[in-house]
Motif scaffolding. Sequence first.
Motif, PDB file in Angstrom:
ATOM      1  N   LEU A  18       0.621   7.619   7.707  1.00 40.87           N
ATOM      2  CA  LEU A  18       0.844   6.437   6.845  1.00 40.87           C
ATOM      3  C   LEU A  18       1.894   6.583   5.805  1.00 40.87           C
ATOM      4  O   LEU A  18       2.759   5.848   5.598  1.00 40.87           O
ATOM      5  CB  LEU A  18      -0.501   6.001   6.187  1.00 40.87           C
ATOM      6  N   SER A  22       5.301   4.311   5.431  1.00 41.47           N
ATOM      7  CA  SER A  22       4.987   3.249   4.620  1.00 41.47           C
ATOM      8  C   SER A  22       6.356   2.343   4.143  1.00 41.47           C
ATOM      9  O   SER A  22       6.003   1.308   4.011  1.00 41.47           O
ATOM     10  CB  SER A  22       4.594   4.091   3.237  1.00 41.47           C
ATOM     11  N   LEU A  25       6.108  -0.282   7.106  1.00 42.15           N
ATOM     12  CA  LEU A  25       5.150  -1.119   6.785  1.00 42.15           C
ATOM     13  C   LEU A  25       5.286  -1.987   5.472  1.00 42.15           C
ATOM     14  O   LEU A  25       4.780  -3.306   5.554  1.00 42.15           O
ATOM     15  CB  LEU A  25       3.714  -0.430   6.677  1.00 42.15           C
ATOM     16  N   ALA A  26       6.067  -1.481   4.571  1.00 38.84           N
ATOM     17  CA  ALA A  26       6.330  -2.414   3.329  1.00 38.84           C
ATOM     18  C   ALA A  26       7.282  -3.710   3.721  1.00 38.84           C
ATOM     19  O   ALA A  26       7.344  -4.706   3.135  1.00 38.84           O
ATOM     20  CB  ALA A  26       7.162  -1.625   2.489  1.00 38.84           C
ATOM     21  N   LEU A  28       6.826  -5.387   6.664  1.00 41.62           N
ATOM     22  CA  LEU A  28       6.261  -6.123   7.399  1.00 41.62           C
ATOM     23  C   LEU A  28       5.216  -7.185   6.609  1.00 41.62           C
ATOM     24  O   LEU A  28       4.919  -6.704   5.410  1.00 41.62           O
ATOM     25  CB  LEU A  28       5.210  -5.490   8.462  1.00 41.62           C
ATOM     26  N   SER A  29       4.735  -8.173   7.029  1.00 41.05           N
ATOM     27  CA  SER A  29       3.838  -9.129   6.330  1.00 41.05           C
ATOM     28  C   SER A  29       2.297  -7.948   6.230  1.00 41.05           C
ATOM     29  O   SER A  29       2.203  -7.316   6.935  1.00 41.05           O
ATOM     30  CB  SER A  29       3.309  -9.954   7.229  1.00 41.05           C
ATOM     31  N   GLU A  30       1.585  -8.517   5.423  1.00 45.56           N
ATOM     32  CA  GLU A  30       0.531  -7.722   5.041  1.00 45.56           C
ATOM     33  C   GLU A  30      -0.558  -7.624   6.425  1.00 45.56           C
ATOM     34  O   GLU A  30      -1.074  -6.654   6.680  1.00 45.56           O
ATOM     35  CB  GLU A  30      -0.393  -8.124   3.687  1.00 45.56           C
ATOM     36  N   ARG A  32       0.301  -7.829   9.540  1.00 48.69           N
ATOM     37  CA  ARG A  32       0.704  -6.921  10.560  1.00 48.69           C
ATOM     38  C   ARG A  32       0.508  -5.454  10.039  1.00 48.69           C
ATOM     39  O   ARG A  32       0.187  -4.445  11.017  1.00 48.69           O
ATOM     40  CB  ARG A  32       2.091  -7.512  10.692  1.00 48.69           C
ATOM     41  N   ALA A  33       0.876  -5.074   9.111  1.00 45.71           N
ATOM     42  CA  ALA A  33       0.796  -3.903   8.405  1.00 45.71           C
ATOM     43  C   ALA A  33      -0.656  -3.446   8.509  1.00 45.71           C
ATOM     44  O   ALA A  33      -0.904  -2.248   8.978  1.00 45.71           O
ATOM     45  CB  ALA A  33       1.225  -3.788   6.954  1.00 45.71           C
ATOM     46  N   SER A  34      -1.640  -4.342   8.098  1.00 47.67           N
ATOM     47  CA  SER A  34      -2.982  -4.030   8.237  1.00 47.67           C
ATOM     48  C   SER A  34      -3.565  -3.720   9.585  1.00 47.67           C
ATOM     49  O   SER A  34      -4.243  -2.821   9.999  1.00 47.67           O
ATOM     50  CB  SER A  34      -3.688  -5.045   7.638  1.00 47.67           C
ATOM     51  N   ILE A  36      -1.624  -2.540  12.040  1.00 43.39           N
ATOM     52  CA  ILE A  36      -1.188  -1.391  12.642  1.00 43.39           C
ATOM     53  C   ILE A  36      -1.882  -0.090  11.879  1.00 43.39           C
ATOM     54  O   ILE A  36      -2.043   0.904  12.580  1.00 43.39           O
ATOM     55  CB  ILE A  36       0.686  -0.937  11.858  1.00 43.39           C
ATOM     56  N   ARG A  37      -2.289  -0.324  10.435  1.00 40.31           N
ATOM     57  CA  ARG A  37      -3.193   0.793   9.969  1.00 40.31           C
ATOM     58  C   ARG A  37      -4.455   1.013  10.731  1.00 40.31           C
ATOM     59  O   ARG A  37      -4.824   2.020  11.184  1.00 40.31           O
ATOM     60  CB  ARG A  37      -3.312   0.380   8.581  1.00 40.31           C
TER      61      ARG A  37
END
Length: 52
Positions: A18, A22, A25-26, A28-30, A32-34, A36-37
């Motif tokens: 992560l 990061s 991920l920053a 990307l939209s929240e 999409r990032a969520s 992926i996590r």
Amino acid sequence: MKKRKIHRPGAADYQKILQAISPILALLSEKRASSIRQYLKYRLHYLKSAMG
């Protein structure tokens, strides 16, 4: 013959991944990032189970 120690993935590996991604991920939209996590967490859990 020398046995090699098998690295089993864990929470520390998840945190390292992560931190490494990061910046990406920053961008990307929240949502999409969520996603992926959550996927990374699932895959590390799967690897941990598969490796015993």
